[in-house]
Design a protein around this motif. Structure first.
Motif, PDB file in Angstrom:
ATOM      1  N   HIS A  37      -6.586 -46.946 -36.077  1.00  0.00           N
ATOM      2  CA  HIS A  37      -7.416 -46.589 -37.235  1.00  0.00           C
ATOM      3  C   HIS A  37      -8.808 -47.223 -37.130  1.00  0.00           C
ATOM      4  CE1 HIS A  37      -4.220 -44.422 -39.222  1.00  0.00           C
ATOM      5  NE2 HIS A  37      -3.394 -45.411 -38.916  1.00  0.00           N
ATOM      6  N   GLU A  54     -12.342 -45.101 -36.762  1.00  0.00           N
ATOM      7  CA  GLU A  54     -13.507 -45.280 -37.642  1.00  0.00           C
ATOM      8  C   GLU A  54     -14.739 -45.678 -36.831  1.00  0.00           C
ATOM      9  OE1 GLU A  54     -13.741 -44.388 -40.670  1.00  0.00           O
ATOM     10  OE2 GLU A  54     -11.607 -43.967 -40.970  1.00  0.00           O
ATOM     11  N   LYS A  63     -15.904 -42.603 -34.705  1.00  0.00           N
ATOM     12  CA  LYS A  63     -16.416 -41.566 -35.606  1.00  0.00           C
ATOM     13  C   LYS A  63     -17.775 -41.979 -36.158  1.00  0.00           C
ATOM     14  CE  LYS A  63     -14.722 -38.754 -39.452  1.00  0.00           C
ATOM     15  NZ  LYS A  63     -14.754 -37.427 -38.844  1.00  0.00           N
ATOM     16  N   GLU A  88      -7.505 -36.253 -36.307  1.00  0.00           N
ATOM     17  CA  GLU A  88      -7.575 -37.603 -36.859  1.00  0.00           C
ATOM     18  C   GLU A  88      -6.267 -38.334 -36.543  1.00  0.00           C
ATOM     19  OE1 GLU A  88      -6.368 -36.478 -41.435  1.00  0.00           O
ATOM     20  OE2 GLU A  88      -8.445 -36.230 -40.781  1.00  0.00           O
TER      21      GLU A  88
END
Lengths: 149, 138
Positions: free
Chosen positions: B96, B100, B103, B112
């Motif tokens: 995760h 982030e 991205k 995702e």
């Protein structure tokens, strides 16, 4: 700034389908991702990838629905909504055309492959996508067949 | 007997663009950047994951004549742009956080982070269209 290969823009639209098939995507949104007008986009997408964008989207939703049928115990109606389809009746009809059986029978016929091998999602998404699918109007008969399952 | 995999390769449309992407956006390190004039300015360009010095990724320009005729060169370029060429799989300890981070740097994700029976994985592409994945195995 490097000018990208024309097909790269179309791939961006295809990726948008893969990333956001759960949402109410339409051809206009996909065309924007590819930086093309909707009519031109649909033509070019079909030329490069062999099927029109709306069918790629439907087949992606059906493939993801099939994956959820194999790997979860969620209801058919819940799975239908999860993959971005609003009508359970037309989902069941489209699923039947693509996989040759109802979602419930498909679930019973397919123990999850992932319990046997490490298969990356990208492989699943590429290999398990049905070849053909078409949109169907929601009919009372289709709804009734879901209700009876 | 083979001992070790040392180098893998992806076709890229533009080596400068690829170098910026792989180093600045993905955070890989530049390993080798050698241009050979006697081979028509062939550029051997490799990057690698920090902390994994024994495996390198060659960012290979798609060559024209005399390596490939123009039609073949064009065909490869198109296949890469259509996402029909090769790809790379990476591992992370924090899917995760990595998602982030990448991205935030403008990496285009096609998936995702998603729970899988083997862990959590996500999918993205390089600027040329090559498929990339990153997984946190459980």
């Amino acid at each position: 700034m490097v000018s990208a290969h024309p097909a790269r823009h179309l791939l961006r639209a295809k990726d948008l389908v893969d990333a956001r098939y759960r949402e109410s995507l339409d051809v206009n949104a996909l065309a924007r991702a590819a930086k093309l007008s909707p009519a031109h986009f649909s033509r070019e997408f079909r030329r490069e990838f062999g099927e029109p964008p709306h069918r790629y989207l439907l087949n992606r939703r059906l493939e993801r629905a099939a994956a959820l049928l194999r790997s979860t115990d969620r209801s058919v109606a819940d799975i239908c909504l999860t993959v971005g389809l609003r009508s359970v009746g037309s989902f069941t009809t489209s699923f039947g055309r693509a996989f040759g059986m109802s979602p419930t029978r498909y679930r019973a016929a397919h123990p999850p492959a992932l319990t046997r091998a490490y298969v990356p999602t990208c492989v699943l998404m590429a290999q398990a996508r049905p070849e053909t699918a078409c949109f169907e109007k929601t009919g009372d008969q289709a709804l009734a067949s879901v209700a009876s399952e | 007997m083979l001992k070790q995999l040392t180098t893998t390769q992806v076709w890229v449309h533009d080596q400068e663009e690829a170098l910026a992407f792989y180093t600045e956006k993905l955070g890989l390190e530049l390993r080798e950047d050698v241009t050979v004039p006697e081979f028509g300015n062939f550029r051997w360009l490799t990057v690698g994951v920090p902390g994994q010095p024994d495996v390198a990724i060659t960012l290979m320009a798609i060559p024209g004549p005399p390596v490939f005729d123009e039609e073949t060169q064009q065909a490869i370029k198109t296949l890469v742009a259509k996402g029909a060429a090769t790809g790379l799989f990476f591992a992370t300890d924090d899917i995760h956080g990595t998602y982030e981070e990448l991205k935030g740097r403008g990496v285009e994700f096609s998936q995702e982070p998603t729970e899988q029976p083997y862990g959590v994985d996500a999918g993205f592409r390089d600027p040329s269209g090559n498929q990339m994945r990153v997984a946190q195995r459980s």
